[in-house]
Design an enzyme around this catalytic site. Sequence first.
Site, PDB file in Angstrom:
ATOM      1  N   LYS A  38       0.856  -1.190   0.000  1.00 41.84           N
ATOM      2  CA  LYS A  38       0.000   0.000   0.000  1.00 41.84           C
ATOM      3  C   LYS A  38       0.886   1.231   0.000  1.00 41.84           C
ATOM      4  O   LYS A  38       2.024   1.180   0.484  1.00 41.84           O
ATOM      5  CB  LYS A  38      -0.890   0.014   1.247  1.00 41.84           C
ATOM      6  CG  LYS A  38      -2.130   0.855   1.092  1.00 41.84           C
ATOM      7  CD  LYS A  38      -3.237   0.110   0.372  1.00 41.84           C
ATOM      8  CE  LYS A  38      -4.478   0.952   0.206  1.00 41.84           C
ATOM      9  NZ  LYS A  38      -5.621   0.140  -0.219  1.00 41.84           N
TER      10      LYS A  38
HETATM   11  P1  NAD Z   1     -12.904   8.412  -2.327  1.00 35.48           P
HETATM   12  O1  NAD Z   1     -11.868   9.429  -2.030  1.00 35.48           O
HETATM   13  O2  NAD Z   1     -13.382   8.232  -3.708  1.00 35.48           O
HETATM   14  O3  NAD Z   1     -14.196   8.664  -1.427  1.00 35.48           O
HETATM   15  C1  NAD Z   1     -14.176   8.810  -0.047  1.00 35.48           C
HETATM   16  C2  NAD Z   1     -15.471   9.517   0.331  1.00 35.48           C
HETATM   17  O4  NAD Z   1     -15.587   9.555   1.759  1.00 35.48           O
HETATM   18  C3  NAD Z   1     -15.505  10.970  -0.156  1.00 35.48           C
HETATM   19  O5  NAD Z   1     -16.769  11.239  -0.705  1.00 35.48           O
HETATM   20  C4  NAD Z   1     -15.230  11.773   1.108  1.00 35.48           C
HETATM   21  O6  NAD Z   1     -15.818  13.058   1.074  1.00 35.48           O
HETATM   22  C5  NAD Z   1     -15.863  10.887   2.163  1.00 35.48           C
HETATM   23  N1  NAD Z   1     -15.287  11.084   3.484  1.00 35.48           N
HETATM   24  C6  NAD Z   1     -13.987  11.272   3.813  1.00 35.48           C
HETATM   25  N2  NAD Z   1     -13.858  11.421   5.133  1.00 35.48           N
HETATM   26  C7  NAD Z   1     -15.107  11.322   5.656  1.00 35.48           C
HETATM   27  C8  NAD Z   1     -15.627  11.391   6.964  1.00 35.48           C
HETATM   28  N3  NAD Z   1     -14.834  11.605   8.006  1.00 35.48           N
HETATM   29  N4  NAD Z   1     -16.966  11.258   7.142  1.00 35.48           N
HETATM   30  C9  NAD Z   1     -17.780  11.042   6.071  1.00 35.48           C
HETATM   31  N5  NAD Z   1     -17.339  10.968   4.811  1.00 35.48           N
HETATM   32  C10 NAD Z   1     -16.021  11.108   4.608  1.00 35.48           C
HETATM   33  O7  NAD Z   1     -12.324   7.050  -1.713  1.00 35.48           O
HETATM   34  P2  NAD Z   1     -12.720   5.563  -2.109  1.00 35.48           P
HETATM   35  O8  NAD Z   1     -11.799   5.115  -3.152  1.00 35.48           O
HETATM   36  O9  NAD Z   1     -14.184   5.462  -2.296  1.00 35.48           O
HETATM   37  O10 NAD Z   1     -12.284   4.802  -0.763  1.00 35.48           O
HETATM   38  C11 NAD Z   1     -13.125   4.734   0.369  1.00 35.48           C
HETATM   39  C12 NAD Z   1     -12.684   3.561   1.238  1.00 35.48           C
HETATM   40  O11 NAD Z   1     -12.719   2.356   0.463  1.00 35.48           O
HETATM   41  C13 NAD Z   1     -11.259   3.653   1.784  1.00 35.48           C
HETATM   42  O12 NAD Z   1     -11.215   3.030   3.061  1.00 35.48           O
HETATM   43  C14 NAD Z   1     -10.451   2.826   0.801  1.00 35.48           C
HETATM   44  O13 NAD Z   1      -9.268   2.309   1.358  1.00 35.48           O
HETATM   45  C15 NAD Z   1     -11.451   1.725   0.516  1.00 35.48           C
HETATM   46  N6  NAD Z   1     -11.197   1.007  -0.752  1.00 35.48           N
HETATM   47  C16 NAD Z   1     -11.176   1.654  -1.950  1.00 35.48           C
HETATM   48  C17 NAD Z   1     -10.961   0.928  -3.118  1.00 35.48           C
HETATM   49  C18 NAD Z   1     -11.004   1.566  -4.488  1.00 35.48           C
HETATM   50  O14 NAD Z   1     -10.969   0.818  -5.483  1.00 35.48           O
HETATM   51  N7  NAD Z   1     -11.096   2.869  -4.630  1.00 35.48           N
HETATM   52  C19 NAD Z   1     -10.728  -0.450  -3.057  1.00 35.48           C
HETATM   53  C20 NAD Z   1     -10.765  -1.085  -1.818  1.00 35.48           C
HETATM   54  C21 NAD Z   1     -11.008  -0.343  -0.669  1.00 35.48           C
END
Ligand code: NAD
Length: 476
Positions: free
Chosen positions: A107
Amino acid sequence: MSATGEPSFRQSVDLMFNRAAALMDLPPGLEEKIRVCNATYTVRFGVRLRGEIRTFTGYRSVHSEHMEPAKGGIRFAPNVNQDEVEALASLMTYKCALVETPFGGSKGGLCIDPRHYDDFELEQITRRFAYELIKRDMINPAQNVPAPDMGTGEREMAVIADQYQRMNTTDINAKACVTGKPPHAGGIQGRVEATGRGVQYALQEFFRHPEDIAAAGLSGTLDGKRVVVQGLGNVGYHAAHFLSTEDGAIITHVIERDGVVSDPEGLNINALRDWIAENGGVRGFPGAEYHEEGLKALEAECDILIPAAIEGVINMHNAQSIKAPLIIEAANGPVTAGADEILRHKGTVIIPDLYANAGGVTVSYFEWVKNLSHIRFGRMQRRQEEARHQLIVDELERLSADPGINWQLTPNFKERYLRGAGELELVRSGLDDTMRAAYQSMREVWHTRNDVTDLRTAGFMVSIGRVAASYRAKGL
Ligand code: NAD
């Protein structure tokens, strides 16, 4: 242990690991070898921006190299730190093992709030960070392959791929150095939606097992289930969108950084996403109730809670008040180890992160294979498949034209049956199959061992068993 009495994110993952490992019969020393993070590289670099040099701090952590390349996203967020990156890297190891993608776990992260920079500045920063990692082989198609995570997406992955190609002009597999690229730059159809789509497939699979539905005190199908979502980013949006438009789930609350909006009749997820893009938050979304205290809504009455934002949001302070009987961890680490214990005793069923959000790495695997094979999925067989189907349709039409036979083809049978699968259909089919198989491997342990009372422990046991088998095969 932090000042609040809660373990750090990495300690939390380790505690969950230990719980599972204690129920396994691992050779002495192997447990520790699997648990520890192999290496973490910290880099500080300067970029000239707005007339001054700004220094940025980034990390790339490799948790396990029992299989290579190691795989794991790169996160852009202001509070990225070594503990967090190591926790996320270890989760990648267990995730890849659970969904049988042939990778170790890794990561990366960069301490930056991407909202404070314009597109050109972000490109410069991303390019420089990529340069620092590439020159140390910490981005490489055979050794370490990043992907998107919080704060990054197709655009950043395209820049990383381009930077790698500039520095490795004769590497024919250069495009496979990173996944999550846009389709026109070596990406694959269905990668952007993959993690949210995987959350949907995970829930669909859960609702195929009456015993599991009953364990959560629920009944029926996904249709009409009331859902609370935290974070309407890449993962949260796609999960909420597919669940509400394809499975009949009702998204009653969406929690974002600036508060929560709710509507008992169900929020229009696409309209809400457009609203957030235009207004920077959920406040003022027409037709919905708004509250500034977003975190409180994690405790709302609902059937399914989907934390899809950040880690640690369900912790020892609010776990007792969580009313959802079923939590699916779309984000990584949203439930701390302390909260996990409280929720287990309450009887809450948790579909754990190492499984729930594995859709992203699964489709990343398909993209990596596509890049290495240099051919789009379905290109060779699609028309041949259609031609074979055409033979059957012609024969059926010939038969139905016979006045002695009194039947006809259903009007749209022909076009539905004739259509050969394109890349998107194949990706979705491979993802669905993966999510079903991984769930079944977890639930088998959950239901056959009396000492395993939750899906997380079962998932860890499956993963640890597979990593251990791979070490054993190497003679360790
Ligand atoms: P992203 O940046 O696209 O979206 C995150 C969202 O959460 C945003 O809309 C942001 O405004 C919101 N957010 C941030 N802090 C917040 C808070 N304190 N309270 C409420 N909302 C909040 O990110 P993502 O890619 O959707 O990732 C989200 C989670 O999923 C992370 O934990 C990431 O590790 C996990 N994840 C993502 C992927 C991927 O393919 N993108 C894959 C596996 C896991």
